[in-house]
Design a protein around this motif. Structure first.
Motif, short mmCIF file in Angstrom:
data_model
loop_
_atom_site.label_atom_id
_atom_site.label_comp_id
_atom_site.label_asym_id
_atom_site.label_seq_id
_atom_site.Cartn_x
_atom_site.Cartn_y
_atom_site.Cartn_z
N LEU A 176 0.79 -1.04 -0.11
CA LEU A 176 -0.01 -0.02 0.04
C LEU A 176 0.94 1.37 -0.05
O LEU A 176 0.46 2.18 -0.60
CB LEU A 176 -0.87 0.20 1.40
CG LEU A 176 -2.00 1.36 1.31
CD1 LEU A 176 -3.01 1.34 0.33
CD2 LEU A 176 -2.60 1.05 2.86
N ILE A 177 2.05 1.01 0.80
CA ILE A 177 2.76 2.41 0.88
C ILE A 177 3.35 3.01 -0.39
O ILE A 177 3.00 4.19 -0.91
CB ILE A 177 4.04 2.05 1.85
CG1 ILE A 177 3.38 1.60 3.22
CG2 ILE A 177 4.78 3.73 2.30
CD1 ILE A 177 2.02 2.33 3.76
N PRO A 178 4.13 2.19 -1.12
CA PRO A 178 4.78 2.78 -2.52
C PRO A 178 3.82 2.96 -3.62
O PRO A 178 3.85 3.78 -4.42
CB PRO A 178 5.77 1.72 -3.09
CG PRO A 178 5.24 0.40 -2.32
CD PRO A 178 4.80 0.76 -0.99
N PRO A 221 1.53 6.30 -8.09
CA PRO A 221 2.95 6.80 -8.51
C PRO A 221 3.63 5.34 -9.07
O PRO A 221 4.42 5.83 -10.03
CB PRO A 221 3.85 6.97 -7.24
CG PRO A 221 2.93 6.52 -6.11
CD PRO A 221 1.52 6.58 -6.38
N LEU A 222 3.32 4.36 -8.81
CA LEU A 222 4.10 3.05 -9.38
C LEU A 222 3.49 2.83 -10.87
O LEU A 222 4.23 2.77 -11.74
CB LEU A 222 3.74 1.86 -8.76
CG LEU A 222 4.21 1.68 -7.17
CD1 LEU A 222 4.05 0.46 -6.66
CD2 LEU A 222 5.92 2.10 -7.38
N GLY A 234 3.08 -2.04 -14.76
CA GLY A 234 2.03 -1.17 -14.08
C GLY A 234 0.92 -1.69 -14.00
O GLY A 234 0.00 -1.64 -12.46
N VAL A 235 0.29 -2.38 -15.04
CA VAL A 235 -1.11 -2.87 -14.78
C VAL A 235 -1.02 -4.06 -13.61
O VAL A 235 -2.01 -4.45 -13.02
CB VAL A 235 -1.64 -3.38 -16.38
CG1 VAL A 235 -2.90 -4.15 -16.05
CG2 VAL A 235 -1.78 -2.17 -16.94
N LEU A 236 -0.18 -5.19 -14.06
CA LEU A 236 0.16 -6.24 -13.13
C LEU A 236 0.04 -5.92 -11.79
O LEU A 236 -0.53 -6.76 -10.84
CB LEU A 236 1.43 -7.04 -13.74
CG LEU A 236 1.45 -7.72 -15.05
CD1 LEU A 236 2.56 -8.58 -15.28
CD2 LEU A 236 0.21 -8.80 -14.87
N ALA A 292 6.02 3.15 -14.04
CA ALA A 292 6.09 1.94 -15.12
C ALA A 292 5.75 2.80 -16.43
O ALA A 292 6.30 2.17 -17.75
CB ALA A 292 5.01 1.35 -14.65
N HIS A 293 4.87 3.59 -16.65
CA HIS A 293 4.66 4.44 -17.87
C HIS A 293 5.77 5.30 -18.39
O HIS A 293 6.23 5.24 -19.58
CB HIS A 293 3.52 5.31 -17.63
CG HIS A 293 3.10 6.05 -18.93
ND1 HIS A 293 2.52 5.60 -20.18
CD2 HIS A 293 3.41 7.48 -19.38
CE1 HIS A 293 2.71 6.34 -20.99
NE2 HIS A 293 3.02 7.65 -20.64
#
Length: 483
Positions: free
Chosen positions: A36-38, A272-273, A286-288, A277-278
């Protein structure tokens, strides 16, 4: 004619000694939900602490390790589904235990609401990418009902759910490694030099950092269901903090580094992740991560419901609430009525605010601050109760007092960050509506204590029953401690 308790039932009606050490530490890690944090909360922490975010995590980790030492003074000697609530009653008495019980409920119920909001945010983004839309309320209802069903069926699902959390963490670490490679393994001197960070911002960041570790103590609610609880629970309490702290340090440094050189402010990005990823051309990763993250959020909500239902169960058995909350299901051996109540509260509050027009991301922040208050109160109380408890046992040592003082001192820092100091530029008072949250929480505790006094007047033996119940639990485990 008397009836004996079935061999698979504990004295509280729960499934007896069914959880291994792996399942016990899974409960703590599942509720901490480190992914949850990142994935989202880091943005909220960075908005306050900036380049000092990593320092907020270090301060929080050290403080909570001191807290875990105090918790384990109880956990290695006694176990019950009442968790810290039972511990504080033993150390400081029922009247102080009242505040811990309400703090536990505040922390974990609102923690589940944070997860519910995050689930809605990520689901809507994923569905939006494929041209579908859905209302947050629909997601709130579906997730809460499903989580209650899992909690109702069997506590032993927890171990399986840890695997889901592990997959998500592995994907996040893979993304972080790719980002680090793309950046050329450079050293981010802006972070290490705390460029732009302020003491007030770092202490304000501590508020949500406490939320990041919140849940490490949840294994203490599995006293009836854990195998060899006097050993497995203390290990799980401490080791879950260390495991998650390492993960937080790595991901925080790399995510903040990843945003350097971009035109976006990490403090304003909801996912943010996905953004990173983008940026590196790996949208599919990012979707995974988002899909795995949604599963871990569901896991965390299940864990919160498991935990709060057992607190409701203990409070009911002590006479706080209607006796129906103290019943367990005949087949599943789970507190089904308490689970239903937990789910209703978790669903109704964010739904009301959402209908009133509040943004889901804003609600996530407000709920995070509120639940952090709950955790701070109970961590301070258990740290005060530990040396008192050891003194009662004639086992108090100077190091125990020192660790209690250090734990309380570290936990006071976030309070300064939340409330602020009027007229101070280092610790400014937060803007509205965050500046009124402490008063709302204070009203909550006053109402909770008032309810206890009301019940005490109706049932004068409630305090005696609480003491007798806790004493019976400690007596039951006293022989095991001496083995």
């Amino acid at each position: 004619m008397t009836t004996e308790m079935p061999n698979n039932r504990s004295p509280h009606g729960l499934r007896k000694h069914c959880l291994s050490y792996e399942a016990v530490i899974a409960q703590s890690i599942v509720l901490m939900s480190p992914s949850l944090i990142p994935s989202t909360i880091l943005s909220l922490i960075f908005a306050s602490a900036g380049n000092g975010t990593w320092l907020s995590f270090i301060i929080g980790m050290v403080g909570l390790l001191f807290v875990s030492f105090n918790i384990n003074q109880f956990a290695c000697r006694s176990a019950s589904p009442g968790s810290l609530y039972s511990y504080i009653i033993k150390g400081l008495g029922p009247h102080v235990g009242v505040f811990c019980a309400w703090a536990l409920l505040l922390g974990y119920l609102f923690g589940a609401m944070v997860g519910l909001c995050a689930f809605a945010i990520f689901s809507q983004k994923l569905l939006g990418d494929i041209g579908l839309t859905t209302h947050a309320l629909t997601l709130f209802i579906l997730v809460t009902v499903a989580a209650c069903y899992v909690a109702f069926k069997d506590i032993r699902f927890t171990k399986i759910l840890l695997v889901v959390q592990g997959v998500c963490l592995a994907l996040i670490l893979l993304l972080c490694l790719i980002i680090l490679v793309k950046k050329g393994f450079v050293i981010d001197w802006n972070q290490l030099s705390l460029q732009g960070a302020t003491p007030g911002g770092i202490t304000m960041g501590l508020v949500l950092v406490i939320l990041s570790f919140a849940g490490f103590d949840s294994a203490t609610a599995l006293g009836d269901e854990a195998k060899n609880p006097l050993k497995t629970i203390p290990r799980a309490v401490t080791q879950s903090i260390i495991f998650c702290a390492i993960f937080y340090m790595i991901t925080t440094y790399i995510v903040v580094l990843g945003f350097s050189g971009t035109n976006e402010n990490l403090g304003k990005i909801e996912t943010p992740l996905n953004f990173l990823a983008h940026q590196i051309g790996l949208d599919f990763l990012g979707v995974l991560i988002s899909i795995a993250f949604l599963l871990t959020l569901f896991v965390a909500i299940c864990g919160c419901i498991n935990f709060t239902s057992r607190i409701f169960l203990s409070m009911s058995l002590h006479g706080w609430f209607h006796h129906s909350l103290g019943k367990t299901h005949d087949t599943n051996l789970t507190p089904h009525n308490a689970i239903a109540l937990s789910g209703f509260i978790i669903l109704i509050i964010p739904s009301v605010f959402k209908i009133s027009g509040y943004d889901t991301f804003e609600l996530q922040n407000y709920f995070g601050i509120i639940c952090s208050f709950g955790f701070l109160v109970m961590y301070i109380l258990v740290s005060i109760a530990a040396p008192v408890y050891l003194f009662q046992l004639n086992k108090l040592k100077p190091i125990d007092v020192l660790f209690a003082i250090l734990a309380v001192s570290f936990m006071i820092l976030p309070f300064i960050g939340i409330i602020g100091i009027p007229g101070s530029s280092l610790f400014p008072v937060p803007d509205f509506p965050q500046n009124i949250l402490p008063y709302l929480v204070l009203m909550y505790f006053m109402a909770g204590f008032g309810w206890f006094l009301f019940q005490k007047k109706r049932y004068p033996k409630i305090v005696e029953n609480m003491n007798n119940s806790i004493e019976e639990i400690h007596t039951r485990f006293s022989d095991e401690e001496n083995l």
